[in-house]
Enzyme design. Sequence first.
Site, mmCIF file in Angstrom:
data_model
loop_
_atom_site.group_PDB
_atom_site.id
_atom_site.type_symbol
_atom_site.label_atom_id
_atom_site.label_comp_id
_atom_site.label_asym_id
_atom_site.label_seq_id
_atom_site.Cartn_x
_atom_site.Cartn_y
_atom_site.Cartn_z
ATOM 1 C CB THR A 258 -0.906 -0.096 1.223
ATOM 2 O OG1 THR A 258 0.017 0.182 2.204
ATOM 3 C CG2 THR A 258 -1.921 -1.084 1.396
ATOM 4 C CD GLU B 187 -1.502 -6.601 11.707
ATOM 5 O OE1 GLU B 187 -0.941 -6.377 13.019
ATOM 6 O OE2 GLU B 187 -1.105 -5.943 10.837
ATOM 7 C CG ASN C 109 2.445 -6.095 14.091
ATOM 8 O OD1 ASN C 109 2.061 -5.724 13.138
ATOM 9 N ND2 ASN C 109 2.469 -7.495 14.438
ATOM 10 C CG ASP D 252 -0.574 -4.125 16.462
ATOM 11 O OD1 ASP D 252 0.412 -4.518 15.491
ATOM 12 O OD2 ASP D 252 -1.865 -3.491 15.967
ATOM 13 C CD1 TRP E 52 -6.370 7.073 8.866
ATOM 14 C CD2 TRP E 52 -6.086 7.033 10.699
ATOM 15 N NE1 TRP E 52 -5.811 5.988 8.737
ATOM 16 C CE2 TRP E 52 -5.649 5.736 10.206
ATOM 17 C CE3 TRP E 52 -5.844 7.441 12.526
ATOM 18 C CZ2 TRP E 52 -5.355 4.460 11.145
ATOM 19 C CZ3 TRP E 52 -4.880 6.168 13.051
ATOM 20 C CH2 TRP E 52 -5.052 4.576 12.498
#
Length: 574
Positions: free
Chosen positions: A173, A191, A268, A310, A481
């Site tokens: 992305t 993830e 993470n 995380d 954001w």
Amino acid sequence: MASIATLGLLIAAPLQAADGPTAQDLVNDAGSTGDVLTYGMGPQAQRFSPLAKVNADNVKSMVPAFAASLGGEKQRGQESQPLVYDGTIYVTGSYSRLYAFDSHTGEKKWEYDARLPDGIMPCCDVVNRGAAIMGDKVLFATLDAHLVALNRHTGKVVWNKAIADYQAGYSATAAPLIVRNMVITGNSGGEFGAVGAIQARNVDTGELIWERPVIEGHMGMLNGKPNGITGKTNASWQGDLWKTGGGATWLGGTYDPDTNLIFFGTGNPAPWNSHLRPGDNLYTASTLALDPDTGVIKWHYQTTPHDGWDFDGVNEFIPFDATMAGKPMKLGAKADRNGYFYVIDRTNGHLMGASKFVMETTWANGINLKTGRPNFVDANRPGPPNGSEKGTSVFSSPSFLGGKNWMPMAYSKDTGLFYVPSNDWGMDIWNEPIAYKKGAAYLGAGFTIRPVAPDHIGALRAMDPKTGKIVWEYKNKAPLWGGVLTTAGNLVFTGTPEGYLKAFDAKTGTELWKFNTGSGVVGSPITWEQDGEQYVAVMSGWGGAVPLWGGEVAKTFKDISQGGALWVFKLPKS
């Protein structure tokens, strides 16, 4: 010899190279006001413009020049930063699309829609954060973990290369970084146990030059040959856990020509359940400095060893120069997801300062400046599962969505301040049993996010990197954001989920102007000069990780309209 006025016009004028921007043009992007050629408005990504035609005195008069819709039903989060070159604005959209708009009128010149397979597994919305440009090509990454080069005039595919296996949970992305003849990218998918890596490919052909996995034990490659294992196998990972260790490099990197280093953050460790993977788990939750020609890691700094919350370390590392303790230094700054603002010697990775930039950091009581390690609060680590039962839940702040998430901060050379889009929130978090399965979520944790303040979640904060002090802050009810832009006009721009693009006084934080775009602003604003006028642009379109992962917090803002539009502003002609 040209007059000063003539030289000023030469600097402001758009580039006119017949073949398009060169590698040197990209290096000089921060000082070239007639174009925006790189993600971050310069390879160091300071997001500072020397333009001042729009300034703190007149910004209140700024009005829309035009808006260009992305069209269709593919809305969701629009986190892109536009590029501007030779009368064209290039901007990526959700679902791996790329558009070329006329920079004078907003008329669409062409559109490219990636043919995405049904099985893509993006963790945090179908976003794309931007493109790169060089020569006759514009390049971007796609949700099925491909890197695509298009002809910038026509939008036709020049080459298309897979950078990882989307069926194993990989995606992409971030905006690519171009250094010399190389396009450098990371990957997403932590993830899913996807292993973070950084790749450099030939801009003209897409052929792989080097690859550097960021988890200890994995082999790097250079020109098709092994180029050394990352770290040392099992030095900070037990057994085979390094094979699915996470550490996704999902936010891309910055480049510093002064030291000839590229800087990438790592995500993470996998799984989130830290009791299943004892050790520091290098090089997750870290900033890495790499040789751009070989991919060899020159130094690293780990912000959250043995991460159990995380707290990805992907946040951008921004090079800057300053005098500390009476000594001129080459530094870099990073506002980490874990709630601490770090200042690091970018030549060697030594920690110079670390300070809290959010309301509370329950997981640690500060950072030890001698060792560089956090002062962990052991009681704030979620407990291990008991057989098939979940472990002890703890309340931790910031939440896993971070004191600062992906949204890039900005640095002003005029004020010497960093402008950090931050969030004050916490989470109830607990660990659960988990086992790795290819293509399946690999968390081993549950969570509920909630605010920690009655009046806000988002806070735009001006940080002094020399002192670690917050100089001013603007509080916003909804989470922030979107990215930040600062200019020599004593301005700071950022957007809000409520739909506003806002301008603030860079020295005081006073709100000077706002405009509602009709949907949440989670993109990164830019500015450039065209036909003697200064323009400001931003993408509008609510989405990203907050609506998907925010739980009760997300429900508070569930009525924000989705959208997909490029908004462009300027001062009215007198």
